[in-house]
Design a protein around this motif. Structure first.
Motif, PDB file in Angstrom:
ATOM      1  N   LYS A  80       0.952  -1.033   0.012  1.00  0.00           N
ATOM      2  CA  LYS A  80       0.115   0.300  -0.057  1.00  0.00           C
ATOM      3  C   LYS A  80       0.775   1.226   0.161  1.00  0.00           C
ATOM      4  CE  LYS A  80      -3.933  -2.256   2.442  1.00  0.00           C
ATOM      5  NZ  LYS A  80      -4.828  -2.000   3.597  1.00  0.00           N
ATOM      6  N   ARG A  84       0.833   4.353  -3.066  1.00  0.00           N
ATOM      7  CA  ARG A  84       0.849   6.044  -2.544  1.00  0.00           C
ATOM      8  C   ARG A  84       1.815   6.360  -3.338  1.00  0.00           C
ATOM      9  NH1 ARG A  84      -1.893   3.962   2.792  1.00  0.00           N
ATOM     10  NH2 ARG A  84      -3.844   3.425   2.506  1.00  0.00           N
ATOM     11  N   ARG A  86       3.191   5.495  -6.019  1.00  0.00           N
ATOM     12  CA  ARG A  86       3.256   6.043  -7.412  1.00  0.00           C
ATOM     13  C   ARG A  86       4.507   5.411  -7.888  1.00  0.00           C
ATOM     14  NH1 ARG A  86      -1.779   6.886  -9.160  1.00  0.00           N
ATOM     15  NH2 ARG A  86      -2.879   8.121  -7.799  1.00  0.00           N
ATOM     16  N   ARG A 147      -7.655  -1.023  -7.582  1.00  0.00           N
ATOM     17  CA  ARG A 147      -8.125  -0.447  -6.980  1.00  0.00           C
ATOM     18  C   ARG A 147      -8.125   1.429  -7.194  1.00  0.00           C
ATOM     19  NH1 ARG A 147     -13.232  -3.368  -5.764  1.00  0.00           N
ATOM     20  NH2 ARG A 147     -12.839  -5.586  -5.487  1.00  0.00           N
ATOM     21  N   GLU A 148      -8.657   2.045  -7.854  1.00  0.00           N
ATOM     22  CA  GLU A 148      -8.943   3.797  -7.031  1.00  0.00           C
ATOM     23  C   GLU A 148      -8.300   4.481  -5.681  1.00  0.00           C
ATOM     24  OE1 GLU A 148      -8.233   5.889  -9.651  1.00  0.00           O
ATOM     25  OE2 GLU A 148      -7.937   4.157 -11.087  1.00  0.00           O
ATOM     26  N   GLU A 149      -8.721   3.784  -4.766  1.00  0.00           N
ATOM     27  CA  GLU A 149      -9.022   3.877  -3.494  1.00  0.00           C
ATOM     28  C   GLU A 149      -7.679   3.850  -2.922  1.00  0.00           C
ATOM     29  OE1 GLU A 149     -11.733   0.720  -3.430  1.00  0.00           O
ATOM     30  OE2 GLU A 149     -11.465   2.042  -4.783  1.00  0.00           O
ATOM     31  N   TYR A 151      -4.876   4.084  -3.785  1.00  0.00           N
ATOM     32  CA  TYR A 151      -4.096   5.236  -4.343  1.00  0.00           C
ATOM     33  C   TYR A 151      -3.878   5.964  -2.763  1.00  0.00           C
ATOM     34  CZ  TYR A 151      -2.619   2.607  -8.799  1.00  0.00           C
ATOM     35  OH  TYR A 151      -2.383   2.116  -9.483  1.00  0.00           O
ATOM     36  N   GLN A 152      -4.784   6.421  -2.618  1.00  0.00           N
ATOM     37  CA  GLN A 152      -5.418   7.125  -1.358  1.00  0.00           C
ATOM     38  C   GLN A 152      -5.007   6.739  -0.418  1.00  0.00           C
ATOM     39  OE1 GLN A 152      -9.368   7.452  -1.242  1.00  0.00           O
ATOM     40  NE2 GLN A 152      -9.319   8.179  -4.364  1.00  0.00           N
ATOM     41  N   VAL A 153      -4.318   7.961   0.336  1.00  0.00           N
ATOM     42  CA  VAL A 153      -4.067   8.061   2.370  1.00  0.00           C
ATOM     43  C   VAL A 153      -5.002   7.537   2.790  1.00  0.00           C
ATOM     44  CG1 VAL A 153      -2.433   9.713   3.972  1.00  0.00           C
ATOM     45  CG2 VAL A 153      -2.103   9.247   1.381  1.00  0.00           C
ATOM     46  N   ALA A 154      -5.575   7.049   3.418  1.00  0.00           N
ATOM     47  CA  ALA A 154      -5.817   6.762   4.418  1.00  0.00           C
ATOM     48  C   ALA A 154      -6.329   7.611   5.722  1.00  0.00           C
ATOM     49  CB  ALA A 154      -5.662   5.097   5.648  1.00  0.00           C
ATOM     50  N   ASP A 155      -7.607   7.956   6.227  1.00  0.00           N
ATOM     51  CA  ASP A 155      -8.176   8.849   6.531  1.00  0.00           C
ATOM     52  C   ASP A 155      -7.764   8.640   7.759  1.00  0.00           C
ATOM     53  OD1 ASP A 155      -8.983  10.809   7.773  1.00  0.00           O
ATOM     54  OD2 ASP A 155     -11.470  10.527   7.481  1.00  0.00           O
TER      55      ASP A 155
END
Length: 360
Positions: A80, A84, A86, A147-149, A151-155
């Motif tokens: 993960k 993130r 990239r 999945r697109e999510e 690549y997102q930093v977890a809240d």
């Protein structure tokens, strides 16, 4: 108690004591050496290296995977981080395949248990297949199945020090400087601590801040050298692995002492063509850690199990698991998960048949 049972028990006990002593020493030595290496090659550096998209990234990813002692499940959080950051998709997949399979502890166990020839064969096959699979998956465009999510930093709004306060603990970098305020609880900051001399002034003391949940911040001063810290980390890892290691040795010793040789040779011997694919498939849901499956496999080999089947079993159990597949669901779509399992199973079965052809 019959004399035959007593003899079998003595054989099993002798094997258990021998393997327990040998593998314990080996694990501690290799883990400590890896800990020394990781002092200079941090996860942040690995992410930085794999973030560069170039042709060398595939081989660099495989080599980095071979010196990072991750099991199949513990690779997921690191994966993960690479997403993130990239990182290149191909090198990232190479790392995902290679890291649990080329674990330095596994290679060391291979050398001690089966000899250098088997260890080299295993290393070359795992390295080559990991690189080829990562390259092919990237060229086939499998990156679209991430999945697109992912690549997102977890809240992290529920954790301390991020949403409630921006203060973060910082180590003193110059002599006589003071650490920054540390969040003691959500939306509150602790008073500045007294200055502590840093190592550049000749002291080995370090400031350590521990925050448990949203409770109080505890600041302690520790005097601990780098080498002692590595040993403490090694010992902690060993205690976590110890139950699995002893379980594998116990089962292997039982098989060595009590299971008839003819029974294993009949269903998993050299002449059984189906033994290799069955062993590969069984290895994934079985998910015995490599620290346990290798001493277990050593006993199976002594009882007559074909080495090709053992190779397939080890790759299947170390390379993937049901737990890992479940965790990968949060990162990959079903097509990518199917491709991942196909690579592991293909590697396990291919390695088994190749070993049988070359050395059988």
């Amino acid at each position: 108690m019959s004399p035959e049972f007593v003899n079998m028990f003595k054989e099993a006990a002798g094997m258990f004591l021998f393997l327990a002593a040998e593998l314990t020493v080996l694990f501690l030595v290799i883990s400590y050496l890896v800990g020394v290496l990781q002092e200079f090659l941090t996860p942040e550096k690995i992410q930085s290296i794999l973030s560069s998209r170039n042709g060398k990234g595939y081989f660099i990813a495989a080599l980095l995977g071979s010196i990072t002692p991750f099991c199949s499940c513990s690779t997921i959080p690191f994966l993960k981080g690479l997403l993130r950051a990239r990182a290149g998709f191909g090198p990232m997949m190479v790392f995902l395949f290679a890291s649990p399979l080329l674990n330095p502890v596994i290679i060391g166990l291979f050398v001690v248990t089966f000899g250098i020839k088997v260890a080299v064969f295993y290393f070359v096959v795992a390295l080559a297949v990991s690189v080829i699979a990562g390259y092919v998956l990237e060229k086939l465009g499998f990156e679209r199945y991430v999945r697109e999510e992912a690549y997102q930093v977890a809240d992290s709004g529920s954790s301390c020090g991020t949403s409630c306060g921006d203060s973060k603990p910082k180590a003193a970098s110059t002599c006589g400087s003071k650490p920054e305020p540390v969040a003691a609880s959500c939306c509150a900051t602790a008073p500045k601590p007294e200055p502590v001399a840093s190592s550049c002034c000749g002291s080995k003391e370090e400031v350590e801040v521990e925050i448990s949940g949203c409770g109080e911040a505890i600041m302690t001063v520790k005097e601990e050298s780098r080498w002692v810290r590595i040993w403490h980390s090694t010992w902690k890892d060993f205690k976590q692995v110890l139950p699995y290691l002893m379980l594998g040795i116990l089962i292997g010793s039982f098989i060595y002492g009590f299971i008839p040789t003819d029974l294993i040779a009949k269903y998993a011997g050299e002449g059984m063509w189906y033994a290799i694919p069955v062993a590969a498939v069984i290895g994934i849901p079985l998910y015995i850690r490599a620290e346990a499956v290798i001493p277990l496999s050593a006993a199976l080999v002594k009882k007559g199990m074909a080495m090709g089947s053992v190779m397939a079993l080890i790759i299947g159990s170390a390379g993937a698991s049901l737990t890992e597949v479940i965790l990968l669901k949060s990162i990959f779509k079903n097509q990518m998960i199917a491709a991942f399992l196909a690579v592991i199973l293909g590697m396990a079965i291919g390695a088994g048949y190749m070993y049988t052809y070359l050395f059988g």
